[in-house]
Motif scaffolding. Sequence first.
Motif, PDB file in Angstrom:
ATOM      1  N   ARG A 131      -6.578  -1.395  -5.520  1.00  0.00           N
ATOM      2  CA  ARG A 131      -7.756  -0.848  -4.860  1.00  0.00           C
ATOM      3  C   ARG A 131      -7.433   0.588  -4.510  1.00  0.00           C
ATOM      4  NH1 ARG A 131      -9.549  -5.981  -1.204  1.00  0.00           N
ATOM      5  NH2 ARG A 131      -9.967  -7.328  -2.987  1.00  0.00           N
ATOM      6  N   VAL A 132      -8.422   1.444  -4.654  1.00  0.00           N
ATOM      7  CA  VAL A 132      -8.210   2.870  -4.441  1.00  0.00           C
ATOM      8  C   VAL A 132      -9.207   3.364  -3.400  1.00  0.00           C
ATOM      9  CG1 VAL A 132      -8.132   5.124  -5.552  1.00  0.00           C
ATOM     10  CG2 VAL A 132      -7.520   3.095  -6.870  1.00  0.00           C
ATOM     11  N   ALA A 133      -8.717   4.069  -2.400  1.00  0.00           N
ATOM     12  CA  ALA A 133      -9.581   4.655  -1.379  1.00  0.00           C
ATOM     13  C   ALA A 133      -9.203   6.120  -1.203  1.00  0.00           C
ATOM     14  CB  ALA A 133      -9.431   3.907  -0.058  1.00  0.00           C
ATOM     15  N   PHE A 134     -10.194   6.937  -0.846  1.00  0.00           N
ATOM     16  CA  PHE A 134      -9.952   8.367  -0.680  1.00  0.00           C
ATOM     17  C   PHE A 134     -10.773   8.886   0.483  1.00  0.00           C
ATOM     18  CE2 PHE A 134     -10.591  12.857  -1.449  1.00  0.00           C
ATOM     19  CZ  PHE A 134      -9.365  13.278  -1.930  1.00  0.00           C
ATOM     20  N   GLU A 138      -5.277   6.335  -0.973  1.00  0.00           N
ATOM     21  CA  GLU A 138      -4.581   5.079  -0.692  1.00  0.00           C
ATOM     22  C   GLU A 138      -4.713   4.154  -1.890  1.00  0.00           C
ATOM     23  OE1 GLU A 138      -4.480   2.033   2.957  1.00  0.00           O
ATOM     24  OE2 GLU A 138      -6.372   2.018   1.861  1.00  0.00           O
ATOM     25  N   LEU A 139      -3.585   3.617  -2.327  1.00  0.00           N
ATOM     26  CA  LEU A 139      -3.534   2.583  -3.357  1.00  0.00           C
ATOM     27  C   LEU A 139      -3.085   1.309  -2.654  1.00  0.00           C
ATOM     28  CD1 LEU A 139      -1.559   4.581  -6.063  1.00  0.00           C
ATOM     29  CD2 LEU A 139      -4.023   4.262  -5.935  1.00  0.00           C
ATOM     30  N   ARG A 147       0.817  -1.212   0.000  1.00  0.00           N
ATOM     31  CA  ARG A 147       0.000   0.000   0.000  1.00  0.00           C
ATOM     32  C   ARG A 147       0.845   1.253   0.000  1.00  0.00           C
ATOM     33  NH1 ARG A 147      -3.940  -0.371   4.820  1.00  0.00           N
ATOM     34  NH2 ARG A 147      -4.124  -2.327   3.797  1.00  0.00           N
ATOM     35  N   VAL A 148       0.266   2.276  -0.609  1.00  0.00           N
ATOM     36  CA  VAL A 148       0.877   3.598  -0.659  1.00  0.00           C
ATOM     37  C   VAL A 148      -0.215   4.580  -0.273  1.00  0.00           C
ATOM     38  CG1 VAL A 148       1.892   5.355  -2.159  1.00  0.00           C
ATOM     39  CG2 VAL A 148       2.478   2.958  -2.499  1.00  0.00           C
ATOM     40  N   VAL A 149       0.095   5.526   0.609  1.00  0.00           N
ATOM     41  CA  VAL A 149      -0.858   6.565   0.996  1.00  0.00           C
ATOM     42  C   VAL A 149      -0.235   7.915   0.685  1.00  0.00           C
ATOM     43  CG1 VAL A 149      -2.196   7.589   2.873  1.00  0.00           C
ATOM     44  CG2 VAL A 149      -1.787   5.118   2.844  1.00  0.00           C
ATOM     45  N   MET A 150      -0.993   8.746  -0.037  1.00  0.00           N
ATOM     46  CA  MET A 150      -0.566  10.104  -0.358  1.00  0.00           C
ATOM     47  C   MET A 150      -1.551  11.078   0.272  1.00  0.00           C
ATOM     48  SD  MET A 150       0.347   9.443  -4.343  1.00  0.00           S
ATOM     49  CE  MET A 150      -0.831   8.113  -4.573  1.00  0.00           C
ATOM     50  N   HIS A 151      -1.050  12.161   0.818  1.00  0.00           N
ATOM     51  CA  HIS A 151      -1.893  13.153   1.480  1.00  0.00           C
ATOM     52  C   HIS A 151      -1.934  14.440   0.667  1.00  0.00           C
ATOM     53  CE1 HIS A 151      -2.210  10.671   5.082  1.00  0.00           C
ATOM     54  NE2 HIS A 151      -0.948  10.346   4.849  1.00  0.00           N
TER      55      HIS A 151
END
Length: 102
Positions: free
Chosen positions: A47-50, A56-57, A22-26
């Motif tokens: 999977r993509v979450a926002f 988050e990928l 996973r990768v999280v960008m702010h």
Amino acid sequence: MPVMAVPAIVPAGEYVPTADQRVVMHGVPWSHYEALVALRGEASSPRVAFLDGALELMTPSKDHERNKSYIGCLLEAWALHRGIDLSPYGSWTLKSAPRQSG
């Protein structure tokens, strides 16, 4: 008193082949999330979450998918036993632009 297993601590940044990736960008604008979901199309991965500017990928691990299936089977058996109608769905994108969540 039973002895409980303590999970091993993995140093930050260390590669663990059995873990979810996973990768999280702010600070990401909502429009970028919508563009990324459109580019991904019907593919199930990543999977993509926002939520509130955090994007988050995630590519789920084999263990994640297996556990998800086990939990789904248990819930289906429980619902059947209780006479509860259950409509299981796979990956499904739900978005709310006003709440900036997806």
